[in-house]
Design an enzyme around this catalytic site. Structure first.
Site, mmCIF file in Angstrom:
data_model
loop_
_atom_site.group_PDB
_atom_site.id
_atom_site.type_symbol
_atom_site.label_atom_id
_atom_site.label_comp_id
_atom_site.label_asym_id
_atom_site.label_seq_id
_atom_site.Cartn_x
_atom_site.Cartn_y
_atom_site.Cartn_z
ATOM 1 N N THR A 125 -10.655 -3.507 -0.517
ATOM 2 C CA THR A 125 -10.038 -2.183 -0.629
ATOM 3 C C THR A 125 -9.903 -1.843 -2.108
ATOM 4 O O THR A 125 -9.573 -2.721 -2.909
ATOM 5 C CB THR A 125 -8.637 -2.124 0.029
ATOM 6 O OG1 THR A 125 -7.956 -0.951 -0.433
ATOM 7 C CG2 THR A 125 -7.767 -3.315 -0.291
ATOM 8 N N ASP A 127 -7.596 -0.218 -3.317
ATOM 9 C CA ASP A 127 -6.178 -0.041 -3.647
ATOM 10 C C ASP A 127 -5.527 -1.255 -4.323
ATOM 11 O O ASP A 127 -4.494 -1.103 -4.984
ATOM 12 C CB ASP A 127 -5.373 0.298 -2.376
ATOM 13 C CG ASP A 127 -5.821 1.592 -1.730
ATOM 14 O OD1 ASP A 127 -6.464 2.412 -2.421
ATOM 15 O OD2 ASP A 127 -5.551 1.787 -0.529
ATOM 16 N N ASP A 129 -3.825 -3.527 -2.912
ATOM 17 C CA ASP A 129 -2.444 -3.530 -2.419
ATOM 18 C C ASP A 129 -2.133 -4.697 -1.481
ATOM 19 O O ASP A 129 -1.236 -4.607 -0.652
ATOM 20 C CB ASP A 129 -2.135 -2.187 -1.735
ATOM 21 C CG ASP A 129 -3.054 -1.908 -0.558
ATOM 22 O OD1 ASP A 129 -4.038 -2.660 -0.363
ATOM 23 O OD2 ASP A 129 -2.799 -0.943 0.173
ATOM 24 N N ARG A 171 -3.002 4.785 -2.451
ATOM 25 C CA ARG A 171 -1.901 4.899 -1.464
ATOM 26 C C ARG A 171 -0.563 4.698 -2.153
ATOM 27 O O ARG A 171 -0.287 5.385 -3.114
ATOM 28 C CB ARG A 171 -2.066 3.865 -0.341
ATOM 29 C CG ARG A 171 -2.959 4.318 0.752
ATOM 30 C CD ARG A 171 -2.942 3.341 1.900
ATOM 31 N NE ARG A 171 -4.208 3.391 2.602
ATOM 32 C CZ ARG A 171 -4.511 4.320 3.501
ATOM 33 N NH1 ARG A 171 -3.636 5.225 3.846
ATOM 34 N NH2 ARG A 171 -5.697 4.328 4.070
HETATM 35 O O1 F6P Z 1 -7.292 2.791 1.187
HETATM 36 C C1 F6P Z 1 -8.287 3.395 0.424
HETATM 37 C C2 F6P Z 1 -7.998 4.865 0.225
HETATM 38 O O2 F6P Z 1 -9.057 5.399 -0.551
HETATM 39 C C3 F6P Z 1 -6.650 5.206 -0.391
HETATM 40 O O3 F6P Z 1 -6.613 5.007 -1.778
HETATM 41 C C4 F6P Z 1 -6.496 6.643 0.023
HETATM 42 O O4 F6P Z 1 -5.147 7.012 0.060
HETATM 43 C C5 F6P Z 1 -7.111 6.661 1.396
HETATM 44 O O5 F6P Z 1 -7.974 5.535 1.466
HETATM 45 C C6 F6P Z 1 -7.906 7.904 1.728
HETATM 46 O O6 F6P Z 1 -8.320 7.804 3.039
HETATM 47 P P1 F6P Z 1 -9.479 8.690 3.695
HETATM 48 O O7 F6P Z 1 -10.783 8.174 3.203
HETATM 49 O O8 F6P Z 1 -9.292 8.501 5.149
HETATM 50 O O9 F6P Z 1 -9.248 10.088 3.223
#
Ligand code: F6P
Length: 318
Positions: A125, A127, A129, A171
């Site tokens: 990921t 993130d 996190d 996030r």
């Molecule tokens: O978890 C990865 C991420 O890119 C986060 O940083 C972000 O908040 C989220 O996914 C966005 O999700 P989606 O691709 O569903 O818009």
């Protein structure tokens, strides 16, 4: 003979392909049969399985995204969905599963391991996190993508003597903002872990301007607000022109960095070793320079860690 399946789940991250490649090739070298599951847990429920050979993963180490595609499955969150998934694994003769993804994907793997499925998780990921590991696959590439944007924004901000607010993903985790902000020499880094005082920020911007500062670059983590609103507020309060840039999904794409390719290769290799050793319900990670593995329940209960020292350094050098 063991049959291992691999899937990618949740948000894609650069380096996932390198991890798939490592899992597939390590497993084949150990004479296991390998299946790829398309579209994460949703594909698992629907039986979207493809046999994987060495050549299935040729020419992918440099590619962003995931060749197995990814999804966030609502059905898998239900007991019925998970039962279907387990049945499907049985139908295809799969005895072990490697899950590449973030927190939500690991919670799925945790559920499957409670249903006696041999699972190993690889953290993927942007993130960063997952607190049990120093780094997740994709984080380094995402930070470099943000850094490239910051360098470009600095040029135009200086020319126009403006404030630039850059909103980055993550996030509720501020790591992308913290690392890219420090590396990019941002004047301000705003993170969910630290919070901020908007009035104080505006006052500082004004003071710096009076002292002759040509630009003011603010890296804002998405977990604490939006760039548009903040730029508007700064302009209203200080009278200095301010612009917002939301980097969005650009941060999720692109060719993985060397760091991410190596991390993914080490993680993938170790994940298969664990399955060979009969160690399941585990996740791999990195602490310092060492690849580690720990029980999935333990990994998911590690409390969030914030690098206060790094934040202090970033502020001291801004
Ligand atoms: O978890 C990865 C991420 O890119 C986060 O940083 C972000 O908040 C989220 O996914 C966005 O999700 P989606 O691709 O569903 O818009």
């Amino acid at each position: 003979m063991k049959t291992i399946a691999v899937l990618t789940s949740g948000g894609d991250a650069p380096g996932m392909n390198a991890a798939i490649r490592a899992v597939v090739r390590t497993a084949l070298d150990k004479k296991f049969t390998v299946m790829g599951i398309e579209r994460g847990y949703s594909g698992l429920i629907n039986g979207e399985m493809i046999p994987m050979e060495r050549r299935s993963v040729a020419d992918i180490i440099q590619r962003g995204g995931t060749i197995l595609k990814t999804a966030r499955s609502e059905e898998f969150k239900t007991e019925n969905g998970r039962k279907k998934a387990v049945q499907m694994l049985g139908k295809f003769g799969i005895d072990s599963l490697v899950v590449i993804g973030g927190d939500g994907s690991f919670r799925g793997a945790q559920e499957l391991s409670r249903m006696s499925i041999a699972t190993v998780g690889i953290p993927g990921t942007i993130d960063n996190d997952l607190p049990y590991t120093d780094f997740t696959i994709g984080f380094d590439t995402a930070v470099n993508t943000v850094l490239d944007a910051i360098n470009k924004l600095r040029d135009t901000s200086t020319s126009h003597e403006r404030v630039s607010v850059v909103e980055v993903m993550g996030r509720n985790c501020g790591d992308i903002a913290l690392y890219s902000g420090l590396a990019g020499g941002a004047e301000n880094i705003i993170l969910p872990e630290k919070g901020y005082d908007q009035d104080k920020l505006c006052k500082n911007i004004l003071e710096e301007k009076i002292k002759g500062k040509l630009h003011n670059l603010i890296v804002l983590a998405e977990g604490i607000g939006g760039a548009e609103a903040l730029a508007k507020k700064i302009q209203e309060v200080t009278g200095i022109e301010a612009r917002a840039t939301k980097l969005g999904h650009i941060q999720r794409g692109g060719s993985p960095s060397c760091m991410d390719r190596i991390l993914a290769s080490r993680f993938g290799y170790r994940a298969v070793e664990l399955l060979e050793e009969g160690k399941t319900s585990r996740v791999v990670g990195i602490k310092g320079a060492k690849i580690i593995d720990l029980d999935i329940d333990e990994a998911l209960s590690v409390p969030r860690y914030f690098d206060d020292k790094l934040y202090k350094i970033a502020n001291a050098l801004a």
